[in-house]
Design a protein around this motif. Structure first.
Motif, short mmCIF file in Angstrom:
data_model
loop_
_atom_site.label_atom_id
_atom_site.label_comp_id
_atom_site.label_asym_id
_atom_site.label_seq_id
_atom_site.Cartn_x
_atom_site.Cartn_y
_atom_site.Cartn_z
N PHE A 1 34.41 -22.80 53.22
CA PHE A 1 33.88 -22.86 51.97
C PHE A 1 32.75 -24.27 51.91
O PHE A 1 32.92 -24.91 52.89
CB PHE A 1 35.03 -23.47 50.90
N GLU B 1 29.89 -26.41 49.30
CA GLU B 1 29.77 -26.76 47.90
C GLU B 1 28.21 -26.68 47.74
O GLU B 1 27.58 -27.50 48.21
CB GLU B 1 30.29 -28.09 47.40
N GLN C 1 29.49 -25.92 42.59
CA GLN C 1 30.25 -24.70 42.40
C GLN C 1 30.60 -24.58 44.00
O GLN C 1 30.02 -25.06 44.87
CB GLN C 1 29.85 -23.33 42.04
N VAL C 2 31.87 -23.70 44.37
CA VAL C 2 32.34 -23.80 45.72
C VAL C 2 31.97 -22.34 46.19
O VAL C 2 32.38 -21.30 45.15
CB VAL C 2 33.78 -23.93 45.55
N TYR C 3 31.53 -21.91 47.21
CA TYR C 3 31.14 -20.66 47.74
C TYR C 3 31.99 -20.47 48.88
O TYR C 3 32.15 -21.45 49.82
CB TYR C 3 29.61 -20.49 47.89
N GLU C 4 32.57 -19.28 49.31
CA GLU C 4 33.35 -18.97 50.48
C GLU C 4 32.72 -18.11 51.49
O GLU C 4 32.19 -16.99 51.06
CB GLU C 4 34.63 -18.43 49.97
N ARG D 1 41.51 -20.40 48.38
CA ARG D 1 40.60 -20.74 47.27
C ARG D 1 41.31 -21.88 46.60
O ARG D 1 40.50 -22.74 45.78
CB ARG D 1 40.54 -19.44 46.29
N ALA E 1 39.22 -25.44 46.09
CA ALA E 1 39.01 -25.94 44.60
C ALA E 1 39.66 -27.45 44.66
O ALA E 1 39.03 -28.12 43.93
CB ALA E 1 39.76 -24.85 43.64
N VAL F 1 35.91 -22.32 42.27
CA VAL F 1 34.99 -21.41 43.20
C VAL F 1 34.15 -20.57 42.24
O VAL F 1 34.45 -20.13 41.27
CB VAL F 1 36.21 -20.34 43.90
#
Length: 324
Positions: free
Chosen positions: A174, A176, A180-183, A261, A265, A272
């Motif tokens: 992941f 940031e 926001q958090v992207y995976e 996730r 987070a 996420v």
């Protein structure tokens, strides 16, 4: 002189009487043959239904034909028993234990209290497998990254303090960006676990009363390349789950994704991303942020963003590296 006429049946010729006996016997034989044929057709049809039902049950959580059902929940594992034609099917659901269905004969016992891992043991297990991966997250030069191994537990066997854990898992990465958090951005990470594709594994570990220490990890491939080995080393119902799509299975690996996730987070203190995604364009060395347009889902290419999604912004990776 008045002739007396015999009343009732006329006297029959011996030859005619014999023919009549044969006719009656033939009728009885035909009737018996018809009854036998009907029974044979019924038995054949019934056996065919039983066989088809039994085979179909191998690819489903419950058999197509269910006569009755029973269930029990011990607080750790939910067990549903489906009684069918000549057998019963048992479906197990557990957070960190059995997650499969199996066919049993009616006289076979159902495991009422199967082994499970505790939440603490699961966390210790995944922490060690995260470190075992040992690879730097892709794009960590440009973003703040977080990496975690998570798994869907399929079965747990325990012998005193020795655990054998059958599961499928992967390393999830992941990053940031913009709050926001992207995976697993753009196929990230490139790890021993093939990124987001969950890999079948058998982990041997020992419990000392406080810590679950991983001793050995055996990894297996999916598909034709690994199915034979999986059937050889995994319990049969687990092997079936790994090599076939099981209709009605509640966890097809999504629990591992959801756990990863939640960890990400908590690590970033942010949610996420929902409705947007990052595409890291190697050709232009830019990070591209897209907003998903749900009614236009057609994919433009295997490597690029989805067609018609809205481009929000572009930023050179070099600029992100300086900010990092």
């Amino acid at each position: 002189m008045v002739e007396k006429k015999e009343l009732g049946l006329q006297r029959m010729d011996p030859g005619e009487a014999e023919d009549q006996k044969f006719l009656l016997l033939a009728k009885k034989i035909r009737r018996r043959r018809m009854i036998a044929a009907s029974i044979l057709v019924f038995v054949t049809a019934f056996l065919t239904v039983c066989i088809v039902n039994y085979k179909a049950a191998g690819r489903s959580v419950s058999p197509p034909i269910v006569i009755s059902r029973d269930g029990v929940d011990n607080g750790q594992t939910s067990t549903m028993i489906y009684y069918s034609l000549g057998f019963k099917q048992v479906a197990y659901e557990s957070k960190y234990g059995k997650n499969y269905s199996q066919r049993l004969w009616l006289w076979e016992n159902v495991e009422e209290n199967p082994e499970v891992l505790t939440g603490q043991q699961y966390q210790q297990l995944t922490d060690q497998l995260t470190k075992r991966n040992g690879q730097k997250p892709a794009y960590s030069d440009y973003f703040q990254c977080f990496q975690t191994f998570d798994a869907s537990i399929l079965d747990v066997e325990k012998d005193k303090d020795q655990y054998t854990i059958y599961m499928k898992g992967a390393v999830y990465s992941f990053l940031e960006y913009k709050g926001q958090v992207y995976e697993n951005v753009d196929g990230d990470p490139q790890s021993a676990y093939n990124g987001g594709e969950q890999q079948p594994m058998i982990v041997s570990a020992v419990w000392d009363g406080k810590n679950l220490q991983v001793e050995q990890v055996k990894e297996y491939k999916l598909g034709d390349a690994g199915s034979a080995a999986i059937y050889e080393h995994f319990p049969k119902p687990v092997a079936i789950r790994l090599n076939a799509s099981i209709e009605g299975q509640s966890d097809e690996g999504q629990s591992a994704v959801e756990r990863s996730r939640m960890k990400a987070a908590a690590y970033f203190g942010k949610q996420v991303a929902d409705g947007t995604y990052l595409f890291l364009n190697d050709e232009t060395s830019e990070a591209e942020l897209y907003r998903i347009v749900p009614d236009k889902w057609k994919k433009g290419s295997q490597a690029g963003p989805w067609e018609n999604d809205e481009l929000v912004e572009k930023k050179p990776l070099a600029e992100l590296k300086e900010q990092r």
